[in-house]
Scaffold this motif. Structure first.
Motif, PDB file in Angstrom:
ATOM      1  N   ALA A 256       0.884  -1.334   0.064  1.00  0.00           N
ATOM      2  CA  ALA A 256       0.034  -0.142  -0.002  1.00  0.00           C
ATOM      3  C   ALA A 256       0.955   1.129   0.167  1.00  0.00           C
ATOM      4  O   ALA A 256       0.442   2.167  -0.564  1.00  0.00           O
ATOM      5  CB  ALA A 256      -0.944  -0.041   1.299  1.00  0.00           C
ATOM      6  N   LEU A 257       1.782   1.193   0.931  1.00  0.00           N
ATOM      7  CA  LEU A 257       2.772   2.380   0.751  1.00  0.00           C
ATOM      8  C   LEU A 257       3.574   2.660  -0.538  1.00  0.00           C
ATOM      9  O   LEU A 257       3.923   3.832  -0.968  1.00  0.00           O
ATOM     10  CB  LEU A 257       3.852   2.334   1.977  1.00  0.00           C
ATOM     11  CG  LEU A 257       3.225   2.422   3.245  1.00  0.00           C
ATOM     12  CD1 LEU A 257       4.548   1.575   4.357  1.00  0.00           C
ATOM     13  CD2 LEU A 257       2.893   3.802   3.738  1.00  0.00           C
ATOM     14  N   VAL A 258       4.084   1.459  -1.181  1.00  0.00           N
ATOM     15  CA  VAL A 258       4.552   1.628  -2.548  1.00  0.00           C
ATOM     16  C   VAL A 258       3.565   2.270  -3.585  1.00  0.00           C
ATOM     17  O   VAL A 258       3.960   3.225  -4.281  1.00  0.00           O
ATOM     18  CB  VAL A 258       4.934   0.235  -3.051  1.00  0.00           C
ATOM     19  CG1 VAL A 258       5.139   0.141  -4.667  1.00  0.00           C
ATOM     20  CG2 VAL A 258       5.930  -0.270  -2.492  1.00  0.00           C
ATOM     21  N   ILE A 259       2.332   2.029  -3.463  1.00  0.00           N
ATOM     22  CA  ILE A 259       1.233   2.816  -4.155  1.00  0.00           C
ATOM     23  C   ILE A 259       1.151   4.510  -4.140  1.00  0.00           C
ATOM     24  O   ILE A 259       1.180   5.330  -4.880  1.00  0.00           O
ATOM     25  CB  ILE A 259      -0.343   2.350  -3.791  1.00  0.00           C
ATOM     26  CG1 ILE A 259      -0.374   0.920  -4.240  1.00  0.00           C
ATOM     27  CG2 ILE A 259      -1.074   3.000  -4.593  1.00  0.00           C
ATOM     28  CD1 ILE A 259      -0.182   0.508  -5.747  1.00  0.00           C
ATOM     29  N   ILE A 260       1.328   4.847  -2.685  1.00  0.00           N
ATOM     30  CA  ILE A 260       1.565   6.200  -2.328  1.00  0.00           C
ATOM     31  C   ILE A 260       2.796   6.713  -3.083  1.00  0.00           C
ATOM     32  O   ILE A 260       2.965   7.720  -3.591  1.00  0.00           O
ATOM     33  CB  ILE A 260       1.460   6.278  -0.953  1.00  0.00           C
ATOM     34  CG1 ILE A 260       0.373   5.974  -0.406  1.00  0.00           C
ATOM     35  CG2 ILE A 260       1.798   7.860  -0.482  1.00  0.00           C
ATOM     36  CD1 ILE A 260      -0.949   6.594  -0.681  1.00  0.00           C
ATOM     37  N   VAL A 261       3.971   5.942  -3.066  1.00  0.00           N
ATOM     38  CA  VAL A 261       5.260   6.537  -3.457  1.00  0.00           C
ATOM     39  C   VAL A 261       5.156   6.545  -4.908  1.00  0.00           C
ATOM     40  O   VAL A 261       5.449   7.534  -5.429  1.00  0.00           O
ATOM     41  CB  VAL A 261       6.456   5.405  -3.200  1.00  0.00           C
ATOM     42  CG1 VAL A 261       7.560   5.629  -3.920  1.00  0.00           C
ATOM     43  CG2 VAL A 261       6.575   5.427  -1.585  1.00  0.00           C
ATOM     44  N   VAL A 262       4.599   5.694  -5.523  1.00  0.00           N
ATOM     45  CA  VAL A 262       4.431   5.663  -7.157  1.00  0.00           C
ATOM     46  C   VAL A 262       3.631   6.705  -7.535  1.00  0.00           C
ATOM     47  O   VAL A 262       3.853   7.480  -8.596  1.00  0.00           O
ATOM     48  CB  VAL A 262       3.926   4.389  -7.548  1.00  0.00           C
ATOM     49  CG1 VAL A 262       3.421   4.164  -9.167  1.00  0.00           C
ATOM     50  CG2 VAL A 262       5.111   3.308  -7.276  1.00  0.00           C
TER      51      VAL A 262
END
Length: 166
Positions: free
Chosen positions: A145-151
């Motif tokens: 989920a955090l990767v989605i925010i980073v991307v």
């Protein structure tokens, strides 16, 4: 339009059963190219992640407490357990709050990814997969989920957007 034909947008093929949200069989996934759906999804993701991280940080700082958390960290082999307990609690509390506000979101998400990687390494590795056994299941979902925010960033409904140089 049996067999297809012109859809809602010039050149788009329309099939029986199409909805305003996307083509039948693909459902909401077709909605990711629609700003309202994308922005709503990013907002919901940030809010849920923020609440989860605030709850875990609150636990470390005020329920379990930093002394007990440091003892747990020490037993797991976390280096400098006392400092790490305070750092983890503060990062989770502040990081969760910043995610909810959508401020410095990609930086905060990156820091939380690193922290969750450390959590997998020190606390969850070797305990099976499922969270009930102490495994990394939940932490892996948080990282994804955090990767989605980073991307994708925080989205339009965020302080990042308010302070953006457009």
């Amino acid at each position: 339009m049996p067999g297809g034909g012109q859809g809602r947008v010039s050149g788009e093929v329309c099939f029986p059963g199409d909805t305003p949200w996307g083509m039948s069989g693909t459902g909401i996934l077709m909605g990711m190219d629609r700003p309202f759906i994308r922005e709503s999804a990013l907002l919901l993701l940030r809010l849920v992640l923020g609440v989860v991280f605030i709850a875990h940080g609150w636990d470390k700082m005020f329920i379990t407490g930093p002394v007990e958390t440091a003892g747990q960290f020490s037993a797991m082999g976390v280096p400098n357990a006392q400092f790490s307990a305070y750092a983890a609690g503060i990062v989770e509390l502040l990081g969760g709050g910043l995610l909810i506000l959508g401020f410095l979101s990609t930086i905060v998400a990156g820091i939380l990814i690193l922290q969750m990687g450390a959590a997998i390494f020190f606390a969850h590795w070797g305990n099976g997969f499922f969270v009930g056994d102490g495994g990394p299941e939940l932490v892996m979902v948080l990282i994804a989920a955090l990767v989605i925010i980073v991307v994708f960033g925080a989205g339009r409904v965020s302080l990042d957007r308010v302070f953006a140089d457009d």
